[in-house]
Design a protein around this motif. Structure first.
Motif, PDB file in Angstrom:
ATOM      1  N   GLY A 128      38.557  28.575  30.636  1.00  0.00           N
ATOM      2  CA  GLY A 128      38.853  27.437  29.434  1.00  0.00           C
ATOM      3  C   GLY A 128      37.595  27.041  28.925  1.00  0.00           C
ATOM      4  N   ALA A 129      36.545  27.881  28.539  1.00  0.00           N
ATOM      5  CA  ALA A 129      35.300  27.476  28.099  1.00  0.00           C
ATOM      6  C   ALA A 129      35.101  27.211  26.387  1.00  0.00           C
ATOM      7  N   LEU A 170      34.014  36.621  27.635  1.00  0.00           N
ATOM      8  CA  LEU A 170      35.146  37.501  28.108  1.00  0.00           C
ATOM      9  C   LEU A 170      36.173  36.784  27.724  1.00  0.00           C
ATOM     10  N   ARG A 171      37.495  37.633  27.371  1.00  0.00           N
ATOM     11  CA  ARG A 171      38.587  37.104  27.279  1.00  0.00           C
ATOM     12  C   ARG A 171      39.272  37.109  28.769  1.00  0.00           C
ATOM     13  N   LEU A 172      39.822  35.895  28.832  1.00  0.00           N
ATOM     14  CA  LEU A 172      40.639  35.629  30.297  1.00  0.00           C
ATOM     15  C   LEU A 172      41.754  34.618  30.007  1.00  0.00           C
ATOM     16  N   ASP A 173      42.894  35.233  30.168  1.00  0.00           N
ATOM     17  CA  ASP A 173      44.034  34.279  30.376  1.00  0.00           C
ATOM     18  C   ASP A 173      44.326  34.263  31.886  1.00  0.00           C
ATOM     19  N   VAL A 174      44.415  33.033  32.128  1.00  0.00           N
ATOM     20  CA  VAL A 174      44.690  32.775  33.582  1.00  0.00           C
ATOM     21  C   VAL A 174      46.084  32.854  33.938  1.00  0.00           C
ATOM     22  N   ASP A 231      40.868  33.528  23.768  1.00  0.00           N
ATOM     23  CA  ASP A 231      40.204  34.099  22.377  1.00  0.00           C
ATOM     24  C   ASP A 231      38.795  33.824  22.567  1.00  0.00           C
ATOM     25  N   PRO A 232      38.215  35.118  22.916  1.00  0.00           N
ATOM     26  CA  PRO A 232      36.772  35.320  22.941  1.00  0.00           C
ATOM     27  C   PRO A 232      35.861  34.725  21.808  1.00  0.00           C
ATOM     28  N   GLN A 233      36.678  34.945  20.704  1.00  0.00           N
ATOM     29  CA  GLN A 233      35.958  34.548  19.268  1.00  0.00           C
ATOM     30  C   GLN A 233      35.429  33.180  19.214  1.00  0.00           C
TER      31      GLN A 233
END
Length: 255
Positions: free
Chosen positions: A8-9, A47-51, A34-36
């Motif tokens: 969640g950065a 990095l893309r990360l959806d928890v 959304d890493p953008q």
């Protein structure tokens, strides 16, 4: 310096943590759905990360390489009385705030355990120890998160893994403003909802929370629970001193 993965950065507290840790010289792996949204962050990896998605978590942890510290920050809130809150919204909060945090912890723990070191840092809330009206679903997800964190501290401490729970109060991160609201003008709970800004108390900045997180990471023997800021310390102290056999609210409601 540590290799730190943050969930969640993209905004608010998570973004502030990424900036603070990068400024302090840590290797920062910033993640978001959304890493953008991470493009302007001065970090080592984005990095893309959806928890809430196991495949997404597995890919991100694989691509991140060695992770010394997990900062589990991803989360959302809603505004609704428990009598009428849509249960699918409660389910969504638990999948994101609680199960999502556990999912990422499960992904990084095997390597930490085998290495004999690591640190799990969960961004919780004072609402993991007390409740505020109209924010009950969020508080419930954070109380559950704190149970998970404390259990992990017991289970993984033997393997050299540290666990910390950072507990801010109200934060000027925009999360409350972005929250879905399920209270209209004719709602019998509307007078209570109108008092919510005062009930939340003094607001701290995301940068203040980020500094608390960074200092916790850098401590050789960090405590399990870490209030973030003087308002959080005051509220949690009042909760601890209050009777356990009656509902607690800080400050009192007048309606």
């Amino acid at each position: 310096m540590s290799s730190v993965l943050i969930t969640g950065a993209s905004k608010g507290i998570g973004r502030a943590i990424a900036l603070e840790l990068s400024r302090r010289g840590h290797r920062v792996i910033a993640t978001a759905r959304d890493p953008q949204t991470l493009a302007d962050l001065p970090v080592d990896q984005r990095l893309r990360l959806d928890v809430t998605d196991q495949d997404s978590v597995d890919r991100a942890i694989r691509d991140a390489g060695e992770v010394d510290v997990l900062v589990s920050n991803a989360g959302e809130t809603v505004r609704a009385p428990l009598e009428t809150v849509p249960l699918d919204e409660v389910d969504r909060l638990f999948r994101l705030n609680t199960l999502g945090a556990l999912r990422v912890a499960q992904a990084v723990l095997p390597a930490m355990r085998e290495r004999g070191s690591g640190h799990l840092v969960f961004v919780s809330s004072i609402q993991g120890r007390l409740v505020l009206p109209i924010i009950g679903p969020y508080a419930a997800s954070k109380w559950a998160l704190e149970a998970i964190a404390e259990t992990l501290a017991i289970e993984t401490g033997h393997f050299g893994v540290k666990v910390s729970v950072v507990q801010p109060g109200a934060v000027s991160s925009g999360g409350g403003e972005r929250a879905k609201v399920f209270v209209d003008d004719n709602d019998p709970y509307a007078p209570l909802y109108a008092q919510l800004p005062a009930l939340r108390g003094e607001v701290v900045t995301p940068e203040e929370v980020a500094a608390t997180v960074a200092t916790t990471i850098e401590q050789p023997a960090p405590p399990l629970r870490v209030p973030a800021g003087a308002p959080a310390e005051k509220a949690l102290r009042a909760r601890k001193e209050a009777p356990e056999n009656e509902p607690f609210l800080f400050p009192d409601i007048d309606w």
